[in-house]
Structures are given as C-alpha cells and as structure tokens.
Design an enzyme around this catalytic site. Structure first.
Site, PDB file in Angstrom:
ATOM      1  N   HIS A 269      28.286  47.613  46.642  1.00 19.47           N
ATOM      2  CA  HIS A 269      27.284  48.377  45.711  1.00 19.47           C
ATOM      3  C   HIS A 269      26.332  48.940  45.349  1.00 19.47           C
ATOM      4  O   HIS A 269      25.453  49.266  44.580  1.00 19.47           O
ATOM      5  CB  HIS A 269      28.700  47.918  44.525  1.00 19.47           C
ATOM      6  CG  HIS A 269      30.203  47.823  44.684  1.00 19.47           C
ATOM      7  ND1 HIS A 269      31.120  46.725  43.779  1.00 19.47           N
ATOM      8  CD2 HIS A 269      30.707  48.447  45.545  1.00 19.47           C
ATOM      9  CE1 HIS A 269      32.484  47.188  43.981  1.00 19.47           C
ATOM     10  NE2 HIS A 269      32.447  48.486  44.999  1.00 19.47           N
TER      11      HIS A 269
ATOM     12  N   TYR B  76      19.298  50.826  34.064  1.00 23.18           N
ATOM     13  CA  TYR B  76      18.439  49.663  35.395  1.00 23.18           C
ATOM     14  C   TYR B  76      17.673  48.541  35.048  1.00 23.18           C
ATOM     15  O   TYR B  76      17.206  47.736  35.905  1.00 23.18           O
ATOM     16  CB  TYR B  76      18.670  50.541  37.166  1.00 23.18           C
ATOM     17  CG  TYR B  76      20.110  50.765  36.757  1.00 23.18           C
ATOM     18  CD1 TYR B  76      21.478  49.794  37.101  1.00 23.18           C
ATOM     19  CD2 TYR B  76      20.989  52.489  36.304  1.00 23.18           C
ATOM     20  CE1 TYR B  76      22.530  50.146  37.497  1.00 23.18           C
ATOM     21  CE2 TYR B  76      22.242  51.810  36.549  1.00 23.18           C
ATOM     22  CZ  TYR B  76      23.385  51.366  36.930  1.00 23.18           C
ATOM     23  OH  TYR B  76      24.493  51.956  37.119  1.00 23.18           O
TER      24      TYR B  76
ATOM     25  N   ILE C 175      42.386  28.557  44.517  1.00 17.61           N
ATOM     26  CA  ILE C 175      41.792  27.280  43.553  1.00 17.61           C
ATOM     27  C   ILE C 175      41.184  27.934  42.452  1.00 17.61           C
ATOM     28  O   ILE C 175      40.397  28.826  42.290  1.00 17.61           O
ATOM     29  CB  ILE C 175      40.046  27.499  44.289  1.00 17.61           C
ATOM     30  CG1 ILE C 175      40.623  26.769  45.682  1.00 17.61           C
ATOM     31  CG2 ILE C 175      39.572  25.985  43.167  1.00 17.61           C
ATOM     32  CD1 ILE C 175      39.573  26.305  46.590  1.00 17.61           C
TER      33      ILE C 175
ATOM     34  N   GLN D 155      30.501  42.326  45.703  1.00 14.44           N
ATOM     35  CA  GLN D 155      30.197  43.908  44.774  1.00 14.44           C
ATOM     36  C   GLN D 155      29.719  44.050  44.532  1.00 14.44           C
ATOM     37  O   GLN D 155      28.961  44.843  43.761  1.00 14.44           O
ATOM     38  CB  GLN D 155      31.742  43.749  44.133  1.00 14.44           C
ATOM     39  CG  GLN D 155      32.985  43.486  45.228  1.00 14.44           C
ATOM     40  CD  GLN D 155      34.420  43.124  44.536  1.00 14.44           C
ATOM     41  OE1 GLN D 155      34.989  42.583  44.126  1.00 14.44           O
ATOM     42  NE2 GLN D 155      34.558  44.851  43.714  1.00 14.44           N
ATOM     43  N   ASN D 156      28.538  42.207  44.365  1.00  9.54           N
ATOM     44  CA  ASN D 156      27.673  42.628  43.297  1.00  9.54           C
ATOM     45  C   ASN D 156      25.965  42.557  43.695  1.00  9.54           C
ATOM     46  O   ASN D 156      25.656  43.069  45.056  1.00  9.54           O
ATOM     47  CB  ASN D 156      27.327  40.848  43.115  1.00  9.54           C
ATOM     48  CG  ASN D 156      28.030  39.819  42.803  1.00  9.54           C
ATOM     49  OD1 ASN D 156      29.129  40.431  41.747  1.00  9.54           O
ATOM     50  ND2 ASN D 156      28.496  39.341  42.397  1.00  9.54           N
ATOM     51  N   VAL D 157      25.132  43.456  42.492  1.00  9.81           N
ATOM     52  CA  VAL D 157      23.896  44.290  42.800  1.00  9.81           C
ATOM     53  C   VAL D 157      22.696  43.748  42.934  1.00  9.81           C
ATOM     54  O   VAL D 157      21.723  43.921  43.624  1.00  9.81           O
ATOM     55  CB  VAL D 157      23.865  44.987  41.721  1.00  9.81           C
ATOM     56  CG1 VAL D 157      25.100  46.607  42.552  1.00  9.81           C
ATOM     57  CG2 VAL D 157      23.806  45.461  40.772  1.00  9.81           C
ATOM     58  N   ASP D 158      22.895  42.409  42.578  1.00  8.81           N
ATOM     59  CA  ASP D 158      21.860  41.001  42.011  1.00  8.81           C
ATOM     60  C   ASP D 158      21.697  40.482  43.562  1.00  8.81           C
ATOM     61  O   ASP D 158      22.325  40.841  44.433  1.00  8.81           O
ATOM     62  CB  ASP D 158      22.493  39.905  41.039  1.00  8.81           C
ATOM     63  CG  ASP D 158      23.096  39.710  41.590  1.00  8.81           C
ATOM     64  OD1 ASP D 158      23.571  39.120  42.696  1.00  8.81           O
ATOM     65  OD2 ASP D 158      24.476  39.775  41.149  1.00  8.81           O
TER      66      ASP D 158
ATOM     67  N   THR E  86      36.368  37.882  41.921  1.00 14.65           N
ATOM     68  CA  THR E  86      36.409  39.009  41.496  1.00 14.65           C
ATOM     69  C   THR E  86      37.716  38.939  41.017  1.00 14.65           C
ATOM     70  O   THR E  86      39.036  38.547  41.930  1.00 14.65           O
ATOM     71  CB  THR E  86      36.875  39.854  43.054  1.00 14.65           C
ATOM     72  OG1 THR E  86      36.364  41.407  42.716  1.00 14.65           O
ATOM     73  CG2 THR E  86      37.104  39.188  43.940  1.00 14.65           C
ATOM     74  N   SER E  87      38.316  40.170  40.314  1.00 11.82           N
ATOM     75  CA  SER E  87      39.492  40.441  40.055  1.00 11.82           C
ATOM     76  C   SER E  87      40.730  41.037  40.527  1.00 11.82           C
ATOM     77  O   SER E  87      41.381  40.794  40.306  1.00 11.82           O
ATOM     78  CB  SER E  87      39.120  41.813  38.713  1.00 11.82           C
ATOM     79  OG  SER E  87      38.471  42.992  38.880  1.00 11.82           O
TER      80      SER E  87
END
Length: 230
Positions: free
Chosen positions: A105, A54, A211, A87-90, A171-172
């Site tokens: 997350h 990290y 899209i 969902q991103n941590v940035d 996102t999947s």
C-alpha cells in the site's frame, strides 16, 4: 537451502508500537474519515487536508520504534528466507532489520509525482504545495489509496506461491486484494494466523494453525514452532 517463510503483516503489528489503526474505530483514522484522506476523491476535494494528514503521520512515525514482533521477524532471516509482504506504510520492519519487505500500500517515507507514478522520491519531512517533480507537477504521498491499483500485487502473488510457510500477522483479512493472497499458497503450505481476534477463514485448503495473541507474543510462539523444522 533455507526454507521460505512468507509473512503478510497488517496494522496489528504496528499498533503495538503506537501507530493507530482505523479498522477498529468505525472507519476513522486518527480522527479522520478514511474517504477524506485515503482516496483519490479526497485528494482532489481537499489536497491541503491530505498533505497535512500525511505530514502528521510522518512526524508520528519518527516518535515510535519497532516492537518485539518486528525484531523477531528480522532475526528469523538467520535461519529462513523471510519475505515480508506488508499492508503497512511505515518503515518499522526495515528499522528492525528485515531486508526483504514488499509494501503493498505504499510507503509513508516516500512521495511520487501526481502525473508519473514511476517518479518516486525518499521523503522524511513535510510535503507541501509547490513541492514539484522534474516537470513542475505537484508531488503526492506515495500511498496506494482506496480505489487505486496495487502495483506490488503481482510480486506478492509470486512470493506467496513459493512459500514453504505462510504467516498472517495482525491483519483482519478484510482488505482486498491483500486478503486474497492466501488463496495463492500451495495446498500443503501450513498457514499460521496470529491475531487476538482472528476471523474464520472460509474454504481454506491449507493446514491452519491459529495463534490468538497480539503480534509480539504470537511471534515468540511462531518462532519456537518454526525452529522445529530446522
């Protein structure tokens, strides 16, 4: 009153800025098995590896910048009540100017106590052994690892239930519980799904607008569509 646009974003929106995903590479994240660096078991087995991992992600984050998709979402706040669930941590959404961002997350630029989950600090440099909380307990990355509870989920559900428009970007829809959020939209709420390789969504009640583009191109199209409702 502005209409509410709720947006669920995933790794695909950050990938355009140069942040690698792990879903596209057989479970590897920057060369590491996610079970080694993104689980409580990995932390207990080899905390030095997890801290270093990290620390490297934190350094990488300083080298990248938001892309067009991030900026368009921020600009939409002028005309819509935009609520981002990521969902991103940035921190690329925030750096682009978005003011309402809920991190499901966790956040890379924060750390927390290993014994008190409510003791959270902003953290932009390396996290090392001996970095303690007020009770002299080791700090850990403020990341929701696989197998841990998602504290922000209840708030995310509340936002989803009130959406006039709901967008899914990059996102999947494979990671739960985030993928299940669309089930909490009102049946009349249109769903916009931006992804170059969208999956089929089963048992969907909502009007669906696909899209099949990368995030930046897809957001340009979505912006034009949404402006028809102003």
């Amino acid at each position: 009153m502005k209409k509410k646009l709720v947006v669920l974003t995933g790794a695909g929106i950050s990938a355009e800025s140069g942040i690698k995903t792990f879903r596209d590479s057989d479970g590897l994240w920057e060369g590491h098995n996610v079970m080694d660096v993104a689980t409580p078991e990995g932390w207990h087995k080899n905390p030095a590896l997890v801290l270093d991992f990290y620390n490297q992600r934190r350094k990488q984050l300083k080298e990248v910048t938001p892309n067009a998709a991030h900026y368009i979402l921020a600009e939409l706040e002028l005309d819509f009540d935009v609520q981002i669930i990521t969902q991103n941590v940035d921190d690329l959404h925030e750096r682009a100017g978005s003011t309402n961002v809920l991190h499901l997350h966790g956040e890379l630029l924060k750390v927390r106590s290993t014994v008190n989950p409510n003791y959270i600090l902003d953290w932009t440099e390396d996290l090392n052994f001996g970095d303690f909380d007020l009770q002299q307990q080791q700090l850990r990355p403020h990341i929701v690892w696989f197998g841990e509870e998602v504290p922000a989920l209840e708030k995310a559900v509340e936002l989803t239930e009130t959406a006039d428009f709901f967008a899914v970007i990059g996102t999947s829809l494979q990671v739960y519980p985030a993928a299940g959020l669309i089930d909490f939209t009102r049946a009349t709420t249109p769903l916009y799904y931006i992804d170059p390789k969208p999956i089929s969504i089963k048992n969907l009640r909502n009007p669906l607008h696909l899209i099949p583009e990368i995030a930046s191109e897809g957001m340009k199209q979505l912006k034009n569509v949404l402006f028809e409702f102003i």
